[in-house]
Design a protein around this motif. Structure first.
Motif, short mmCIF file in Angstrom:
data_model
loop_
_atom_site.label_atom_id
_atom_site.label_comp_id
_atom_site.label_asym_id
_atom_site.label_seq_id
_atom_site.Cartn_x
_atom_site.Cartn_y
_atom_site.Cartn_z
N ILE A 277 97.86 -0.52 37.49
CA ILE A 277 96.83 0.53 37.37
C ILE A 277 95.49 0.02 37.90
N TYR A 278 95.16 -1.21 37.54
CA TYR A 278 93.86 -1.78 37.93
C TYR A 278 93.71 -1.83 39.46
N PHE A 279 94.71 -2.35 40.13
CA PHE A 279 94.58 -2.53 41.58
C PHE A 279 94.80 -1.23 42.36
N SER A 280 95.03 -0.14 41.65
CA SER A 280 95.08 1.15 42.33
C SER A 280 93.69 1.79 42.40
N LYS A 281 92.68 1.09 41.88
CA LYS A 281 91.29 1.57 41.92
C LYS A 281 90.56 0.86 43.05
N SER A 282 89.78 1.60 43.81
CA SER A 282 89.10 0.99 44.96
C SER A 282 88.10 -0.08 44.52
N GLU A 283 87.52 0.06 43.30
CA GLU A 283 86.56 -0.94 42.84
C GLU A 283 87.22 -2.31 42.61
N ALA A 284 88.54 -2.30 42.37
CA ALA A 284 89.23 -3.53 42.00
C ALA A 284 89.53 -4.44 43.19
N ILE A 285 89.47 -3.90 44.40
CA ILE A 285 89.87 -4.73 45.54
C ILE A 285 88.68 -5.37 46.25
N ALA A 286 87.49 -5.23 45.67
CA ALA A 286 86.34 -5.93 46.25
C ALA A 286 86.64 -7.43 46.31
N GLY A 287 86.29 -8.06 47.38
CA GLY A 287 86.56 -9.48 47.52
C GLY A 287 87.88 -9.79 48.16
N LEU A 288 88.73 -8.78 48.32
CA LEU A 288 90.01 -8.97 49.02
C LEU A 288 89.88 -8.42 50.44
N PRO A 289 90.55 -9.02 51.42
CA PRO A 289 90.43 -8.56 52.82
C PRO A 289 91.26 -7.30 53.07
N LEU A 290 90.93 -6.25 52.32
CA LEU A 290 91.70 -5.01 52.39
C LEU A 290 90.78 -3.82 52.64
N ASN A 291 91.28 -2.85 53.41
CA ASN A 291 90.62 -1.55 53.47
C ASN A 291 90.87 -0.84 52.14
N LYS A 292 90.13 0.24 51.90
CA LYS A 292 90.37 0.98 50.66
C LYS A 292 91.77 1.55 50.61
N ALA A 293 92.33 1.82 51.76
CA ALA A 293 93.72 2.28 51.88
C ALA A 293 94.21 1.90 53.28
N PRO A 294 95.53 1.82 53.47
CA PRO A 294 96.05 1.41 54.78
C PRO A 294 95.66 2.36 55.91
N GLN A 295 95.58 3.64 55.63
CA GLN A 295 95.14 4.62 56.61
C GLN A 295 93.78 5.17 56.20
N PRO A 296 92.97 5.67 57.13
CA PRO A 296 93.34 6.00 58.51
C PRO A 296 93.14 4.87 59.52
N ASP A 297 92.57 3.75 59.10
CA ASP A 297 92.18 2.76 60.11
C ASP A 297 93.27 1.75 60.44
N GLY A 298 94.24 1.54 59.52
CA GLY A 298 95.21 0.48 59.75
C GLY A 298 94.52 -0.88 59.83
N TYR A 299 95.22 -1.82 60.42
CA TYR A 299 94.65 -3.16 60.62
C TYR A 299 94.93 -3.59 62.07
N LEU A 300 94.03 -3.25 62.93
CA LEU A 300 94.25 -3.55 64.34
C LEU A 300 94.04 -5.04 64.62
N PRO A 301 94.83 -5.62 65.53
CA PRO A 301 94.64 -7.03 65.85
C PRO A 301 93.31 -7.25 66.55
N PRO A 302 92.80 -8.48 66.58
CA PRO A 302 93.46 -9.73 66.15
C PRO A 302 93.42 -9.90 64.63
N TRP A 303 94.39 -10.70 64.14
CA TRP A 303 94.54 -10.87 62.70
C TRP A 303 94.17 -12.27 62.23
N SER A 304 93.73 -13.10 63.14
CA SER A 304 93.35 -14.45 62.70
C SER A 304 92.16 -14.93 63.50
#
Lengths: 152, 555
Positions: free
Chosen positions: A125-152
């Motif tokens: 439940i916690y990590f389904s909230k956008s406030e909880a992922i601050a500090g992680l290299p994640l978008n708020k959701a996988p779409q609409p932007d995806g994760y375009l390369p480069p990845w490193s």
């Protein structure tokens, strides 16, 4: 199998025929938010579980399944009695020691099963909230932007 | 009314086989009625990957999108095999009662009923079988050979690869191609690069996994933007699920009619062994659809189910079952997955799922003394290690402030390797009809018996060794291992209406045509005589179905 069904399946075999004399669900229920905040406390980056309403959502989820509800009744009763007096009246060090005990307890006993299921539900439940992922290299959701390369 | 006309061909099921045969038929002028038992899915509505709670959502289960399946004999868990037990650093070992029955879990037979079938939730791996996979018995003395060669199927592989859009470098060792893939390979993800380097050091090379996912605009569909959610449903349409690829193309012809939520309940026999009509329930009404040709493409569980449920006075053991093989020879797939954390690795949650593979053991005689082979695949993203819920539930135990700090420090360092392996058909493994329970249409429910043999258990152990070896060489600290030893869970199932040369031992011939009924054809994984050595089957299903379409039109 849905995640929730899997959790019910986790609870079921343990609870068949289990009748602890000391279960006091209405008293123990009040400590849920505090218990979850010990699992997911606030820090400099992200809020605590209760600040994001995790305890309320978890309560709703648990209440919709009889076996999960029963597991939480027994688990919270155990938690409130494990230190010899009310969990909330214990020192932070003692509360922490009780959680460490539960985290390491036999999965086929109430404390271990209760802790494992509560932790799984709370983190989900916690990590389904956008406030909880601050500090992680994640978008708020996988779409609409995806994760375009480069990845490193 | 769509169901009152008599089309040239009725196709039952719209997954990889049904879509391909329908596309092949309408492309050559035939009028096709496609009956799909499940609903339609709308990618923009049903696959919401733009919400913060995305990780809690699996592929959606809409009403009518799954068959209720019962399970019979799935084998007994033997104490000698406890090394194959699933475990994780978070959950520990949920030790099963050894000597107890193996059970179905995680959905058991994992499938989708809907327009597009199980390609709606497939990752998009699209593999050619190794040429030697067609000669399993000749090479190993186990199982049976196929009634065709790789060379006979190659033109259809190539045709399908260009129709749906394939990205990659090549089809894999030994799998000769008459044409290159139409799109360049996707870049390797951070996790795949780790495995490629480790594989090089141990002499087991990894290569780009052929994927039916656009690496550039192709087939009027966009390029992938690497959201990593292929198996939760692709919202962009860059993954070639059948609804956005072959079925869309077939609809453009104006000769294909698709009726969804139309459950076929019986095949009706006419004179001289001909299937004269199908009985279908749509919108609560029972219809009889006359047809000169029927293609059954409902998958390796529901196709034999319909054949058995269509038994009548003349065919008391079911339609097309003169051989007695309908429902027999059921094959699940072996799978093993090892996952862990690699200190220092960043962004392993980014990239294309299942983007790299080790083909080294994907050959039916790859393991000395055993029949069947297996393939290793990079599985970090498609097994769900691309979000914090997955890390918390599977890789990072603990709680409190230190645990939160660990989550931030280690997120993006997961690496996972999966092995998919071959099961050899066994006498005890089958699909049959439950004698008592029926569905809402009155059809008997299918029941699966599937037992892991000594050969399967030994191969599973080899698969575990292969996964651990490459992860260990990469420096990954393994934190979770899962397998189908203690739980039946299979997306790819095969063999329940197998093809062959001899009508006494097979249900259909090498073109997919029933030996017993000249206008009945089968075009799904139930016709596979063997499963291949870990290759994903969808491309082979499509190629076989395209070949069947040509055979139907050839008369």
């Amino acid at each position: 199998m849905k995640r929730r069904e899997a959790l019910v399946a986790m609870a079921a075999p343990l609870l068949v025929g289990f009748q602890p004399a000391a279960a006091q669900p209405t008293v123990a229920r009040g400590i849920l938010a505090h218990f979850l905040d010990l699992i997911i406390p606030a820090d400099d980056v992200t809020p605590s579980a209760s600040a994001l309403g995790v305890h309320t959502e978890l309560e709703d989820a648990v209440r919709s399944h009889a076996l999960l509800s029963q597991l939480f009744d027994y688990g919270l009763s155990w938690l409130d009695q494990a230190g010899g007096r009310s969990f909330l009246s214990l020192s932070p060090e003692t509360q922490q020691a009780i959680l460490v005990h539960a985290a390491q307890a036999d999965f086929n006993q109430i404390p271990g099963r209760f802790f494992a299921v509560a932790r799984l539900l709370a983190t989900e439940i916690y990590f389904s909230k956008s406030e909880a992922i601050a500090g992680l290299p994640l978008n708020k959701a996988p779409q609409p932007d995806g994760y375009l390369p480069p990845w490193s | 009314m769509e169901l009152s006309r008599t089309p040239d061909v009725v196709v039952i099921g719209s997954g990889a086989g049904g879509a391909s045969v329908a596309w092949g038929l309408v492309s050559q002028g035939a009028e096709v009625l496609l009956l799909e038992a499940g609903p339609r899915f709308d990618p923009s509505v049903d696959y919401p990957q733009d919400r913060p709670d995305w990780e809690r959502r699996a592929f959606p289960q809409k009403p009518g999108s799954r068959t209720r399946v019962l399970y019979g004999d799935l084998g007994i868990l033997n104490a000698d095999d406890r090394d194959l037990m699933r475990w994780s650093k978070v959950a520990g070992r949920d030790v099963p009662v050894l000597g107890s029955a193996r059970v179905a879990s995680g959905g058991g037979y994992s499938h989708v009923m809907g327009v597009g079938g199980s390609t709606l939730h497939f990752v998009g791996e699209a593999h050619r079988l190794h040429p030697d996979a067609f000669r399993l018995h000749s090479l190993t003395d186990a199982g049976v050979d196929w009634p065709m060669s790789y060379q006979a199927l190659e033109p259809y592989y190539s045709k399908i690869e260009h129709a749906i859009g394939m990205a990659g470098t090549d089809a894999g060792p030994g799998r000769a191609q008459s044409r290159d893939f139409p799109m360049p390979a996707h870049p390797l993800s951070p996790g795949a690069r780790v495995l490629a380097e480790a594989g090089r050091k141990i002499g087991r090379p990894w290569s780009v996994n052929p994927r039916a996912v656009n690496s550039r605009v192709y087939d009027e569909r966009p390029a992938c933007n690497y959201c990593g959610q292929c198996s939760r449903g692709c919202p962009l349409g860059d993954k070639a699920s059948m609804d956005v690829s072959l079925l869309r193309r077939a609809m453009d012809s104006g000769r294909l009619t698709i009726v969804s939520e139309a459950q076929v309940t019986r095949l009706l026999l006419g004179k001289q062994g001909v299937i004269s009509a199908v009985e279908v329930v749509s919108q609560g009404q029972k219809h009889r659809v006359e047809t000169p040709q029927v293609v059954l493409a409902a998958g390796a569980v529901n196709s034999p189910r319909l054949l058995l449920a269509s038994a009548n006075a003349e065919q008391p053991d079911g339609i097309a079952n003169g051989s007695g093989q309908v429902g027999r020879n059921f094959m699940e797939t072996l799978w093993w997955n090892s996952a862990g954390l690699l200190p220092g690795l960043r962004n392993s949650h980014m990239g294309l799922p299942a983007d790299a593979t080790d083909w080294g053991m994907a050959h039916p005689a790859s393991v000395p003394g055993l029949a069947g082979g297996y393939k290793l695949t990079h599985t970090t993203l498609d097994t769900g290690l691309n979000g914090p819920i997955g890390y918390a539930a599977r890789l990072l135990p603990g709680f409190g402030a230190e645990w939160k700090a660990q989550m931030r420090a280690r997120f993006g360092s997961a690496v996972s390797v999966g092995a998919v392996g071959q099961v050899i058909a066994d006498e005890r493994s089958k699909v049959s009809l439950d004698p008592e329970q029926v569905d809402a249409f009155g059809m008997a429910l299918p029941r699966i018996d599937s037992v892991l043999t000594d050969n399967s258990l030994a191969l599973l152990r080899e698969m575990a060794r292969g996964c651990r070896e490459v992860l260990s060489r990469a420096g990954v600290e393994i934190a979770e291992e899962t397998s189908n030893w203690d739980a039946f869970q299979s997306t790819h199932v095969f063999g329940t209406a197998r093809m062959g040369l001899d009508s006494a031992e097979a249900v259909v011939d090498g073109q997919g045509r029933s030996f017993d009924h000249p206008n009945l054809w089968i075009a799904d994984a139930s016709v596979f005589p063997s499963s291949g050595a870990g290759e994903a089957p969808s491309l082979t299903i499509m190629a076989l179905a395209a070949r069947t379409a040509d055979a139907i039109l050839a008369g």
